[in-house]
Design an enzyme around this catalytic site. Structure first.
Site, PDB file in Angstrom:
ATOM      1  N   SER A 207     -10.109  64.895  17.416  1.00 21.44           N
ATOM      2  CA  SER A 207      -9.535  65.920  18.151  1.00 21.44           C
ATOM      3  C   SER A 207      -9.226  65.359  19.560  1.00 21.44           C
ATOM      4  O   SER A 207      -8.170  65.861  20.025  1.00 21.44           O
ATOM      5  CB  SER A 207     -10.463  67.224  18.254  1.00 21.44           C
ATOM      6  OG  SER A 207     -11.742  66.714  18.888  1.00 21.44           O
TER       7      SER A 207
ATOM      8  N   ASP B  53     -14.526  71.473  27.916  1.00 23.80           N
ATOM      9  CA  ASP B  53     -15.188  72.443  27.372  1.00 23.80           C
ATOM     10  C   ASP B  53     -16.478  71.761  27.019  1.00 23.80           C
ATOM     11  O   ASP B  53     -17.438  72.440  26.026  1.00 23.80           O
ATOM     12  CB  ASP B  53     -14.687  72.926  25.864  1.00 23.80           C
ATOM     13  CG  ASP B  53     -13.991  71.640  25.236  1.00 23.80           C
ATOM     14  OD1 ASP B  53     -14.579  70.401  25.454  1.00 23.80           O
ATOM     15  OD2 ASP B  53     -13.310  72.110  24.067  1.00 23.80           O
TER      16      ASP B  53
ATOM     17  N   HIS C  41     -14.295  67.970  24.911  1.00 24.08           N
ATOM     18  CA  HIS C  41     -12.664  67.432  24.889  1.00 24.08           C
ATOM     19  C   HIS C  41     -12.606  67.161  26.393  1.00 24.08           C
ATOM     20  O   HIS C  41     -12.991  67.520  27.447  1.00 24.08           O
ATOM     21  CB  HIS C  41     -11.787  68.385  24.331  1.00 24.08           C
ATOM     22  CG  HIS C  41     -11.933  68.808  23.145  1.00 24.08           C
ATOM     23  ND1 HIS C  41     -12.708  69.820  22.684  1.00 24.08           N
ATOM     24  CD2 HIS C  41     -11.772  68.085  21.922  1.00 24.08           C
ATOM     25  CE1 HIS C  41     -13.062  69.797  21.239  1.00 24.08           C
ATOM     26  NE2 HIS C  41     -12.025  68.871  20.718  1.00 24.08           N
TER      27      HIS C  41
END
Length: 244
Positions: free
Chosen positions: A17, A189, A192
């Site tokens: 991600s 967060d 990330h």
């Protein structure tokens, strides 16, 4: 109309991600690379949110084969953030450290088998993990907090070991972050990359990718070099130019 088909060299960003989100406002390190390489290379995002090395190893041959490997200028492999989840709390994504390293080696061996040279490969280690910030995100989604910053460091060390063993370049993002007292600001967060973190990663990648791509020509002439009375003569000749 006419002229030969122009094929842009590619920089492949392969990961999870953190890679998938790399054109966004925060996780913009891929966008920064694309801006760095405009008119020279296409920066191709091949990030898969939630994936680990066990899964990426399976899909790599569906993404890179001999037919397109020759066009690769740089291959960036950026994995480990999911593999390093706690096994007891996230067995689906967790990959044991030994297997993690073996998976990366297998992917590097595969890339070599289809013609991607070692000098073109960059491994990026997983970043540091801010457990407290990630716990806030997990509570919102009614999930357990599965991150451990010390484990992230172990997997980052694993990347460094594999890179040294296989003769490829490693960007040790974890170590670089942990040297900074403000490293938590590099995550939006807890997991990330924030914009600050993306800029930091780009600053580490920029000289390495520049070294791999510095001899690549610009694609098509700069506008001031086009013969306006006969643009075909300028635009349908060789597409490769020293400068724009």
């Amino acid at each position: 109309m006419g002229g030969e088909l122009i094929v842009w060299p590619q920089v492949i960003l392969f990961g999870d991600s953190i890679t998938q989100f790399n054109y966004g406002n925060d996780g913009c390190w891929g966008a920064l690379l694309a801006d760095q390489l405009v008119r020279k290379c296409d920066v191709v995002n091949r990030g898969f949110s939630g994936y680990n090395t066990r899964w990426n190893k399976v899909i790599l041959p569906r993404i890179i084969q001999k037919e397109n490997a020759s066009n690769i200028a740089v291959f960036v492999l950026f994995l480990g953030a999911n593999d390093s989840n706690k096994a007891e709390l996230n067995p689906m994504q967790h990959v044991p450290l030994t297997e993690f390293k073996e998976n990366i080696i297998k992917m590097l061996e595969y890339l070599g088998s289809v013609g991607v040279g070692k000098e073109k490969i960059i491994i990026v280690s997983p970043p540091a993990s801010d457990e407290s910030a990630w716990e806030v995100e997990c509570i919102k989604k009614d999930r357990p907090q599965t991150k451990c910053n010390l484990m992230a460091g172990e997997y980052a060390e694993g990347c460094e070991e594999v890179a040294a063993k296989c003769g490829v370049t490693c960007v040790q993002l974890y170590k670089a972050m942990m040297k900074r007292p403000d490293w938590r600001n590099m995550l939006n967060d807890g997991l990330h990359l924030s914009r600050e973190g993306s800029i930091f990663l780009h600053s580490m990648l920029e000289p390495l990718i520049e070294e791999c791509t510095s001899k690549l020509p610009y694609i098509l002439p700069g506008w001031a070099s086009v013969d306006n009375t006969n643009p075909q003569a300028s635009l349908l000749g060789s597409p490769y130019h020293e400068q724009i």
